[in-house]
Design a protein around this motif. Structure first.
Motif, PDB file in Angstrom:
ATOM      1  N   CYS A 150      53.252  -3.143 -55.254  1.00 19.96           N
ATOM      2  CA  CYS A 150      53.430  -1.887 -55.977  1.00 19.96           C
ATOM      3  C   CYS A 150      52.201  -1.633 -56.836  1.00 19.96           C
ATOM      4  O   CYS A 150      51.566  -2.580 -57.323  1.00 19.96           O
ATOM      5  CB  CYS A 150      54.688  -1.950 -56.850  1.00 19.96           C
ATOM      6  N   SER A 151      51.862  -0.360 -57.006  1.00 16.94           N
ATOM      7  CA  SER A 151      50.669  -0.020 -57.791  1.00 16.94           C
ATOM      8  C   SER A 151      50.821  -0.366 -59.265  1.00 16.94           C
ATOM      9  O   SER A 151      49.851  -0.321 -60.022  1.00 16.94           O
ATOM     10  CB  SER A 151      50.348   1.472 -57.643  1.00 16.94           C
ATOM     11  N   CYS A 152      52.036  -0.732 -59.694  1.00 14.35           N
ATOM     12  CA  CYS A 152      52.224  -1.161 -61.090  1.00 14.35           C
ATOM     13  C   CYS A 152      51.735  -2.591 -61.286  1.00 14.35           C
ATOM     14  O   CYS A 152      51.708  -3.090 -62.413  1.00 14.35           O
ATOM     15  CB  CYS A 152      53.695  -1.033 -61.499  1.00 14.35           C
ATOM     16  N   GLY A 153      51.395  -3.249 -60.159  1.00 12.76           N
ATOM     17  CA  GLY A 153      50.847  -4.597 -60.257  1.00 12.76           C
ATOM     18  C   GLY A 153      51.808  -5.704 -59.896  1.00 12.76           C
ATOM     19  O   GLY A 153      51.434  -6.875 -59.838  1.00 12.76           O
ATOM     20  N   HIS A 154      53.056  -5.361 -59.617  1.00 13.31           N
ATOM     21  CA  HIS A 154      54.054  -6.364 -59.275  1.00 13.31           C
ATOM     22  C   HIS A 154      54.319  -6.386 -57.765  1.00 13.31           C
ATOM     23  O   HIS A 154      54.101  -5.407 -57.067  1.00 13.31           O
ATOM     24  CB  HIS A 154      55.354  -6.105 -60.036  1.00 13.31           C
ATOM     25  N   ILE A 166      64.689   2.461 -44.125  1.00 15.55           N
ATOM     26  CA  ILE A 166      64.623   1.255 -44.941  1.00 15.55           C
ATOM     27  C   ILE A 166      63.883   1.629 -46.211  1.00 15.55           C
ATOM     28  O   ILE A 166      62.750   2.134 -46.163  1.00 15.55           O
ATOM     29  CB  ILE A 166      63.890   0.118 -44.201  1.00 15.55           C
ATOM     30  N   VAL A 167      64.510   1.435 -47.345  1.00 20.13           N
ATOM     31  CA  VAL A 167      63.925   1.807 -48.629  1.00 20.13           C
ATOM     32  C   VAL A 167      63.436   0.559 -49.345  1.00 20.13           C
ATOM     33  O   VAL A 167      64.214  -0.362 -49.633  1.00 20.13           O
ATOM     34  CB  VAL A 167      64.947   2.557 -49.514  1.00 20.13           C
ATOM     35  N   LEU A 168      62.139   0.530 -49.633  1.00 24.92           N
ATOM     36  CA  LEU A 168      61.531  -0.562 -50.391  1.00 24.92           C
ATOM     37  C   LEU A 168      61.481  -0.144 -51.851  1.00 24.92           C
ATOM     38  O   LEU A 168      61.064   0.967 -52.179  1.00 24.92           O
ATOM     39  CB  LEU A 168      60.115  -0.845 -49.884  1.00 24.92           C
ATOM     40  N   SER A 169      61.910  -1.028 -52.749  1.00 24.45           N
ATOM     41  CA  SER A 169      61.963  -0.703 -54.173  1.00 24.45           C
ATOM     42  C   SER A 169      61.305  -1.802 -55.000  1.00 24.45           C
ATOM     43  O   SER A 169      61.483  -2.992 -54.721  1.00 24.45           O
ATOM     44  CB  SER A 169      63.414  -0.530 -54.641  1.00 24.45           C
ATOM     45  N   CYS A 170      60.566  -1.383 -56.011  1.00 26.73           N
ATOM     46  CA  CYS A 170      59.917  -2.323 -56.924  1.00 26.73           C
ATOM     47  C   CYS A 170      60.917  -2.720 -58.006  1.00 26.73           C
ATOM     48  O   CYS A 170      61.492  -1.854 -58.682  1.00 26.73           O
ATOM     49  CB  CYS A 170      58.677  -1.697 -57.546  1.00 26.73           C
ATOM     50  N   ALA A 171      61.120  -4.014 -58.200  1.00 25.32           N
ATOM     51  CA  ALA A 171      62.071  -4.493 -59.206  1.00 25.32           C
ATOM     52  C   ALA A 171      61.551  -4.282 -60.618  1.00 25.32           C
ATOM     53  O   ALA A 171      62.327  -4.264 -61.562  1.00 25.32           O
ATOM     54  CB  ALA A 171      62.363  -5.976 -58.974  1.00 25.32           C
ATOM     55  N   ASN A 172      60.234  -4.069 -60.757  1.00 25.16           N
ATOM     56  CA  ASN A 172      59.652  -3.909 -62.085  1.00 25.16           C
ATOM     57  C   ASN A 172      59.706  -2.470 -62.590  1.00 25.16           C
ATOM     58  O   ASN A 172      60.168  -2.201 -63.693  1.00 25.16           O
ATOM     59  CB  ASN A 172      58.200  -4.389 -62.081  1.00 25.16           C
ATOM     60  N   CYS A 173      59.255  -1.506 -61.759  1.00 24.80           N
ATOM     61  CA  CYS A 173      59.163  -0.122 -62.235  1.00 24.80           C
ATOM     62  C   CYS A 173      60.091   0.840 -61.507  1.00 24.80           C
ATOM     63  O   CYS A 173      60.220   1.993 -61.902  1.00 24.80           O
ATOM     64  CB  CYS A 173      57.728   0.384 -62.124  1.00 24.80           C
ATOM     65  N   GLU A 195      51.842  -0.108 -49.965  1.00 19.03           N
ATOM     66  CA  GLU A 195      51.798  -0.104 -51.432  1.00 19.03           C
ATOM     67  C   GLU A 195      52.737   0.967 -51.955  1.00 19.03           C
ATOM     68  O   GLU A 195      52.649   2.138 -51.579  1.00 19.03           O
ATOM     69  CB  GLU A 195      50.389   0.170 -51.954  1.00 19.03           C
ATOM     70  N   LEU A 196      53.662   0.560 -52.822  1.00 17.60           N
ATOM     71  CA  LEU A 196      54.552   1.507 -53.483  1.00 17.60           C
ATOM     72  C   LEU A 196      53.782   2.135 -54.636  1.00 17.60           C
ATOM     73  O   LEU A 196      53.109   1.427 -55.400  1.00 17.60           O
ATOM     74  CB  LEU A 196      55.790   0.803 -54.021  1.00 17.60           C
ATOM     75  N   LEU A 197      53.848   3.447 -54.734  1.00 15.23           N
ATOM     76  CA  LEU A 197      53.071   4.146 -55.760  1.00 15.23           C
ATOM     77  C   LEU A 197      53.963   4.572 -56.927  1.00 15.23           C
ATOM     78  O   LEU A 197      54.993   5.207 -56.715  1.00 15.23           O
ATOM     79  CB  LEU A 197      52.377   5.370 -55.164  1.00 15.23           C
ATOM     80  N   VAL A 198      53.513   4.252 -58.131  1.00 16.16           N
ATOM     81  CA  VAL A 198      54.247   4.665 -59.317  1.00 16.16           C
ATOM     82  C   VAL A 198      54.128   6.182 -59.419  1.00 16.16           C
ATOM     83  O   VAL A 198      53.043   6.739 -59.346  1.00 16.16           O
ATOM     84  CB  VAL A 198      53.654   4.015 -60.585  1.00 16.16           C
TER      85      VAL A 198
END
Length: 205
Positions: A150-154, A166-173, A195-198
């Protein structure tokens, strides 16, 4: 030694998505039997004979990544007509167990029903399952090699199945990335890195 067929089982290959009907013998000298995909050779299920006239069936689920274990009595297997087998965690359909005729009839019915409901949306019900499992496996491979972040760094990313997506999700942001998993081209279009974008940082891709 005479080996009599107790029933049959059909499991979706968790690698390529194909489904094959396997015979389960009522009597056998082998304590453990591995059922493999006729197409790609991937292990589909492990059958183990237990004491007390029972048999266990172990199946992996690519959706949740866990192993499922079911125990049947040989007496029951000898008389069961048809039973669907689902992942205990996410209820994803893994296959069927019962007599060959009933399983083949159900597979034919599934195909016919799919074509009736979606006349212009593809002709192969099994192909949909193959693509879905292919995308899930591709995502799993990328996650294990650090190719999803993720672009938040996690890099703590979870994946959830929503129909043909299929949905990918960042646990941080909480940022998300959606992958379509319905057509063969969907699998082919997955790149080498995701890369997931914030929201608000670089727009959606």
């Amino acid at each position: 030694m005479l080996i009599r067929e107790a029933c049959c089982a059909a499991f979706y290959c968790q690698r390529c998505g194909q489904i094959h009907v396997h015979e389960i013998p009522y009597f056998s000298d082998a304590r453990k039997t591995v059922l493999r995909c006729d197409t790609c050779g991937h292990e589909q299920a492990v059958l183990e004979r237990l004491n007390g006239g029972r048999i266990s069936v172990e199946l992996d689920c690519v959706v949740c990544g866990e192993n499922n274990r079911f125990v049947f009595s040989l007496k029951r297997l000898h008389s069961v007509q048809l039973e669907k087998i689902y992942c205990r965690k996410d209820h994803f359909e893994l296959g069927y167990i019962g007599c060959r005729k009933k399983i083949e009839e159900l597979l034919s019915f599934n195909q016919a029903e799919f074509e009736a409901l979606h006349p212009s949306d593809g002709k192969n019900f099994i192909e949909k399952q193959r693509v879905l499992l292919g995308v899930l496996n591709r995502v799993d491979e990328m996650a294990s090699t650090g190719c999803i972040s993720c672009s938040c760094g996690h890099s703590d990313i979870s994946a959830e199945l929503h129909g043909h997506y299929i949905v990918l999700s960042c646990a941080n942001c909480g940022s998300c990335y959606t992958l379509r998993a319905e057509k063969a081209s969907d699998l082919a279009h997955i790149g080498r890195y995701i890369e997931l974008l914030v929201p608000g940082m670089a727009g959606d891709r």
